[in-house]
Write an enzyme that holds these catalytic residues in place. Structure first.
Site, PDB file in Angstrom:
ATOM      1  N   ASN A 156      -7.742  -2.468  14.209  1.00 31.14           N
ATOM      2  CA  ASN A 156      -9.125  -2.712  13.796  1.00 31.14           C
ATOM      3  C   ASN A 156      -9.234  -3.936  12.885  1.00 31.14           C
ATOM      4  OD1 ASN A 156      -8.013  -1.840  11.413  1.00 31.14           O
ATOM      5  ND2 ASN A 156      -9.388  -0.106  11.097  1.00 31.14           N
ATOM      6  N   ASP A 176       0.811  -1.211   0.000  1.00 30.10           N
ATOM      7  CA  ASP A 176       0.000   0.000   0.000  1.00 30.10           C
ATOM      8  C   ASP A 176       0.849   1.269   0.000  1.00 30.10           C
ATOM      9  OD1 ASP A 176       0.912  -0.329   2.617  1.00 30.10           O
ATOM     10  OD2 ASP A 176      -1.049  -0.851   3.424  1.00 30.10           O
ATOM     11  N   GLU A 221      -9.624  -1.791   5.157  1.00 33.18           N
ATOM     12  CA  GLU A 221     -10.253  -1.482   6.443  1.00 33.18           C
ATOM     13  C   GLU A 221     -11.502  -2.336   6.633  1.00 33.18           C
ATOM     14  OE1 GLU A 221      -8.522   0.239   8.358  1.00 33.18           O
ATOM     15  OE2 GLU A 221      -7.807   2.136   7.528  1.00 33.18           O
TER      16      GLU A 221
END
Ligand code: PGA
Length: 246
Positions: free
Chosen positions: A136, A67, A143
């Site tokens: 998370n 990324d 995400e």
């Protein structure tokens, strides 16, 4: 999927580096998909050490990164281009023609994402993907809620991720978007190694390893991977019950 728990961060880094080195010795032209972040620094340091002592060459390998922040040019100090150069690529014998990091400043991001996927396919696919995990449960910048079928694309970062990464940016403002390799692309890697260290990852690790396989916990997709390993230190594994999956 396997779970391996090492005593501490040093042992985790040593084991991760040994696995990468072994794969490269078996296949010097291996294709690697690599992470940034704090967690892999110990692994990179050891791989650089193996190279410097003459024990490992990366000259025939191909590298892709997971990324990059959207909008950042490759020379921005918080870019993953700079992170990878400073911590790994400039310190080993990597062939620059076979090092690929998504361009955050690509003029046509959609086309750049398609080209990135095509370059991965053109290289013969990923042999080994090394990943971190977010608090998370994110992997790469996929995400919570990222589709399991996703490919390399521009994504919006979770506010919690922006807060965790804020200190790398002026005025504590992390970019709102990133480019990330998708979950389908990660899962097509022939082997996946997820690294997690520290108690602040324990909840995400337990949700990924023992909770439901669901898009709300991106790392849980690795449970479906035939050759996936969660490599943890004791703190990161501290929320796991006795029924650790294997
Ligand atoms: P970290 O990041 O290694 O800096 O904790 C991991 C991630 O967010 O994927």
């Amino acid at each position: 999927m396997k779970v391996r728990i090492l005593p501490d961060y040093d042992a985790l880094s040593e084991t991760a580096a040994a696995i990468v080195a072994e794969r490269l010795r078996e296949k010097p032209s291996a294709v690697l998909l690599l992470p940034t972040g704090t967690t892999p620094l110990g692994m990179y340091r050891r791989l650089v050490g193996l190279h410097r002592s003459g024990d490992l060459s990366f000259a025939r390998a191909t590298f892709f990164n997971l990324d990059e922040y959207f909008g950042l040019p490759p020379e921005h100090p918080a870019s993953y281009h700079v992170y990878m150069r400073e911590n790994f690529y400039a310190l080993i014998d990597a062939d620059p023609a076979r090092v690929h990091v998504p361009r955050g400043d690509a003029p046509d991001p959609k086309a750049a994402c398609r080209r990135y996927e095509a370059a991965i396919r053109g290289a013969g696919g990923i042999d080994l993907c090394v990943l971190g995990i977010g608090r998370n449960g994110h992997i790469g910048f996929n995400e919570p809620g990222a589709p399991f079928g996703s490919r390399t694309r521009v994504v919006r970062l979770a506010e919690s991720t922006r807060r965790v990464n804020a200190a790398d940016f002026e005025a504590d403002r992390a970019p709102e978007q990133a480019i990330t390799v998708g979950l389908a692309t990660i899962c097509e890697a022939r082997e996946v190694l997820l690294l997690a260290s520290g108690a602040n990852k324990a909840g995400a690790v337990a949700a990924a390893v023992e909770g439901e396989v669901a898009e709300s916990v991106p790392a849980s997709v690795l449970r479906r991977h035939p050759k996936g390993t969660f490599l943890l230190d004791e703190d990161a594994g501290s929320d796991l019950g006795s029924g650790v999956a294997d």
